[in-house]
Write an enzyme that holds these catalytic residues in place. Structure first.
Site, PDB file in Angstrom:
ATOM      1  N   LYS A 180      78.464  74.839  66.447  1.00  0.00           N
ATOM      2  CA  LYS A 180      77.201  75.122  67.099  1.00  0.00           C
ATOM      3  C   LYS A 180      76.024  74.955  66.146  1.00  0.00           C
ATOM      4  O   LYS A 180      74.871  74.932  66.554  1.00  0.00           O
ATOM      5  CB  LYS A 180      77.214  76.588  67.592  1.00  0.00           C
ATOM      6  CG  LYS A 180      78.271  76.890  68.605  1.00  0.00           C
ATOM      7  CD  LYS A 180      78.311  78.411  68.866  1.00  0.00           C
ATOM      8  CE  LYS A 180      79.719  78.903  68.831  1.00  0.00           C
ATOM      9  NZ  LYS A 180      79.826  80.364  68.926  1.00  0.00           N
ATOM     10  N   GLY A 181      76.337  74.863  64.850  1.00  0.00           N
ATOM     11  CA  GLY A 181      75.291  74.916  63.821  1.00  0.00           C
ATOM     12  C   GLY A 181      74.206  73.864  63.919  1.00  0.00           C
ATOM     13  O   GLY A 181      73.068  74.095  63.511  1.00  0.00           O
ATOM     14  N   GLU A 220      74.878  66.888  61.681  1.00  0.00           N
ATOM     15  CA  GLU A 220      75.493  68.107  61.153  1.00  0.00           C
ATOM     16  C   GLU A 220      74.421  69.000  60.527  1.00  0.00           C
ATOM     17  O   GLU A 220      73.386  68.511  60.076  1.00  0.00           O
ATOM     18  CB  GLU A 220      76.574  67.702  60.130  1.00  0.00           C
ATOM     19  CG  GLU A 220      77.322  68.818  59.468  1.00  0.00           C
ATOM     20  CD  GLU A 220      78.079  69.750  60.412  1.00  0.00           C
ATOM     21  OE1 GLU A 220      77.455  70.293  61.337  1.00  0.00           O
ATOM     22  OE2 GLU A 220      79.277  69.969  60.181  1.00  0.00           O
ATOM     23  N   ASP A 229      79.249  70.709  53.157  1.00  0.00           N
ATOM     24  CA  ASP A 229      79.701  71.593  52.090  1.00  0.00           C
ATOM     25  C   ASP A 229      80.860  70.882  51.380  1.00  0.00           C
ATOM     26  O   ASP A 229      80.635  69.931  50.633  1.00  0.00           O
ATOM     27  CB  ASP A 229      80.098  72.914  52.767  1.00  0.00           C
ATOM     28  CG  ASP A 229      80.377  74.038  51.802  1.00  0.00           C
ATOM     29  OD1 ASP A 229      79.658  74.151  50.803  1.00  0.00           O
ATOM     30  OD2 ASP A 229      81.314  74.816  52.051  1.00  0.00           O
ATOM     31  N   LYS A 240      75.201  70.444  50.134  1.00  0.00           N
ATOM     32  CA  LYS A 240      75.567  71.159  48.894  1.00  0.00           C
ATOM     33  C   LYS A 240      76.507  70.248  48.105  1.00  0.00           C
ATOM     34  O   LYS A 240      77.728  70.432  48.163  1.00  0.00           O
ATOM     35  CB  LYS A 240      76.343  72.428  49.228  1.00  0.00           C
ATOM     36  CG  LYS A 240      75.574  73.561  49.855  1.00  0.00           C
ATOM     37  CD  LYS A 240      76.550  74.743  50.020  1.00  0.00           C
ATOM     38  CE  LYS A 240      76.018  75.822  50.901  1.00  0.00           C
ATOM     39  NZ  LYS A 240      77.043  76.846  51.203  1.00  0.00           N
ATOM     40  N   PHE A 242      74.974  80.540  50.007  1.00  0.00           N
ATOM     41  CA  PHE A 242      75.281  80.612  51.434  1.00  0.00           C
ATOM     42  C   PHE A 242      73.988  80.826  52.216  1.00  0.00           C
ATOM     43  O   PHE A 242      73.297  81.824  52.024  1.00  0.00           O
ATOM     44  CB  PHE A 242      76.299  81.707  51.748  1.00  0.00           C
ATOM     45  CG  PHE A 242      76.883  81.523  53.125  1.00  0.00           C
ATOM     46  CD1 PHE A 242      77.917  80.623  53.329  1.00  0.00           C
ATOM     47  CD2 PHE A 242      76.367  82.204  54.212  1.00  0.00           C
ATOM     48  CE1 PHE A 242      78.431  80.402  54.610  1.00  0.00           C
ATOM     49  CE2 PHE A 242      76.870  81.996  55.499  1.00  0.00           C
ATOM     50  CZ  PHE A 242      77.915  81.099  55.682  1.00  0.00           C
ATOM     51  N   ASP A 296      74.831  79.984  60.775  1.00  0.00           N
ATOM     52  CA  ASP A 296      75.188  81.388  61.002  1.00  0.00           C
ATOM     53  C   ASP A 296      76.016  81.970  59.865  1.00  0.00           C
ATOM     54  O   ASP A 296      76.568  81.256  59.041  1.00  0.00           O
ATOM     55  CB  ASP A 296      76.031  81.500  62.280  1.00  0.00           C
ATOM     56  CG  ASP A 296      77.453  80.972  62.062  1.00  0.00           C
ATOM     57  OD1 ASP A 296      77.592  79.825  61.605  1.00  0.00           O
ATOM     58  OD2 ASP A 296      78.425  81.718  62.326  1.00  0.00           O
ATOM     59  N   ARG A 334      71.419  82.579  63.666  1.00  0.00           N
ATOM     60  CA  ARG A 334      71.133  81.196  64.068  1.00  0.00           C
ATOM     61  C   ARG A 334      69.698  81.021  64.540  1.00  0.00           C
ATOM     62  O   ARG A 334      69.129  79.931  64.466  1.00  0.00           O
ATOM     63  CB  ARG A 334      72.071  80.764  65.210  1.00  0.00           C
ATOM     64  CG  ARG A 334      73.527  80.622  64.807  1.00  0.00           C
ATOM     65  CD  ARG A 334      74.285  79.864  65.886  1.00  0.00           C
ATOM     66  NE  ARG A 334      75.722  80.053  65.822  1.00  0.00           N
ATOM     67  CZ  ARG A 334      76.551  79.344  65.052  1.00  0.00           C
ATOM     68  NH1 ARG A 334      76.066  78.411  64.265  1.00  0.00           N
ATOM     69  NH2 ARG A 334      77.838  79.579  65.057  1.00  0.00           N
TER      70      ARG A 334
HETATM   71  P1  IMP Z   1      82.801  71.794  55.131  1.00  0.00           P
HETATM   72  O1  IMP Z   1      83.964  71.277  55.907  1.00  0.00           O
HETATM   73  O2  IMP Z   1      83.228  72.610  53.965  1.00  0.00           O
HETATM   74  O3  IMP Z   1      81.832  70.697  54.722  1.00  0.00           O
HETATM   75  O4  IMP Z   1      82.065  72.831  56.058  1.00  0.00           O
HETATM   76  C1  IMP Z   1      81.016  72.483  56.870  1.00  0.00           C
HETATM   77  C2  IMP Z   1      80.697  73.599  57.827  1.00  0.00           C
HETATM   78  O5  IMP Z   1      80.780  74.870  57.181  1.00  0.00           O
HETATM   79  C3  IMP Z   1      79.285  73.496  58.327  1.00  0.00           C
HETATM   80  O6  IMP Z   1      79.216  72.779  59.530  1.00  0.00           O
HETATM   81  C4  IMP Z   1      78.888  74.936  58.503  1.00  0.00           C
HETATM   82  O7  IMP Z   1      79.245  75.364  59.803  1.00  0.00           O
HETATM   83  C5  IMP Z   1      79.731  75.705  57.533  1.00  0.00           C
HETATM   84  N1  IMP Z   1      78.947  76.048  56.323  1.00  0.00           N
HETATM   85  C6  IMP Z   1      79.061  75.537  55.085  1.00  0.00           C
HETATM   86  N2  IMP Z   1      78.188  76.078  54.239  1.00  0.00           N
HETATM   87  C7  IMP Z   1      77.470  76.958  54.969  1.00  0.00           C
HETATM   88  C8  IMP Z   1      76.360  77.827  54.659  1.00  0.00           C
HETATM   89  O8  IMP Z   1      75.833  77.914  53.543  1.00  0.00           O
HETATM   90  N3  IMP Z   1      75.897  78.579  55.699  1.00  0.00           N
HETATM   91  C9  IMP Z   1      76.411  78.529  56.956  1.00  0.00           C
HETATM   92  N4  IMP Z   1      77.440  77.724  57.283  1.00  0.00           N
HETATM   93  C10 IMP Z   1      77.952  76.942  56.304  1.00  0.00           C
HETATM   94 MG    MG Z   2      79.050  74.540  61.517  1.00  0.00          MG
END
Ligand code: IMP
Ligand code: MG
Length: 193
Positions: free
Chosen positions: A56-57, A113, A117, A145, A166, A173, A179
């Site tokens: 949902k982000g 997106e 991360d 990041k 974070f 969220d 959000r």
């Molecule tokens: P990844 O698979 O580790 O790249 O994770 C990506 C997802 O993790 C993003 O779509 C976010 O939903 C969540 N996420 C990663 N870092 C953060 C943050 O700092 N705040 C909130 N959600 C995060």
């Molecule tokens: Mg997300």
């Protein structure tokens, strides 16, 4: 009249500092919209431009971004689980809402997106979309990041590079909260530790 400021204060007490305020986000989103429009004008779409938001982000960012893309487009959404209620990726990824095959076939897809991360979630999503017969798959993320990257993934349109903190707000969220904050802020560690 209800004082909605009071309820924002309830969320704002958990924010350590503001990483990107409303004005910064607005300018950045406008710039990204121009960049994306430019790109697809010089790489014409085959059948349709399909903008795919990751629920949902990305919803808040996406709704602002599409109004800065000056081209006909279609919207779709995918839901992918990765995080549970923690702050670190579990590494286990599951597609919970997919897109119909007919819609994806030969579409030029722009994945939107909120934050990149580890990249594990997105790497899987990109692979899935290519496998389903998309003509092209490009990636657009508001926040990045890079220090935490694990997957080999190329970002085509990037917003703001941020430190390993974070963050919440503007769609992002922690345990489904924050959000609706209109800016991106760093969450105080004591909230999730
Ligand atoms: P990844 O698979 O580790 O790249 O994770 C990506 C997802 O993790 C993003 O779509 C976010 O939903 C969540 N996420 C990663 N870092 C953060 C943050 O700092 N705040 C909130 N959600 C995060
Ligand atoms: Mg997300």
């Amino acid at each position: 009249m209800i004082d909605n400021k009071a309820s924002f204060a309830e969320m704002e007490k958990d924010i350590a500092w503001v990483l990107a305020d409303e004005e910064t986000l607005k300018a950045k989103v406008a710039e990204m919209g121009r960049e994306i429009t430019d790109y697809y004008l010089s790489h014409p779409v085959k059948k349709k431009l399909l903008v795919v938001g990751i629920l949902k982000g990305s919803v808040v960012f996406m709704s602002d971004l599409i109004r800065q893309i000056g081209l006909p487009l279609q919207l779709e959404f995918m839901k992918v689980s990765s995080y549970g209620h923690g702050t670190k990726s579990t590494g286990v990824i599951e597609i919970k809402l997919a897109i119909e095959d007919e819609i994806l076939e030969d579409a030029d897809v722009l994945v939107v997106e909120d934050i990149l991360d580890s990249g594990n979630t997105l790497a899987k999503v990109m692979e899935y979309l290519k496998h389903k017969g998309a003509a092209s798959v490009r990636l657009c993320t508001l926040l990045d990041k890079p220090d935490r990257r694990k997957a080999d993934i190329k970002v085509d349109f990037e917003g703001i590079i941020i430190p390993d903190e974070f963050v919440v707000g503007y769609g992002l969220d922690f345990a489904e909260k924050y959000r609706n904050l209109p800016y991106v802020g760093v969450l105080k560690p004591e909230v999730y530790e």
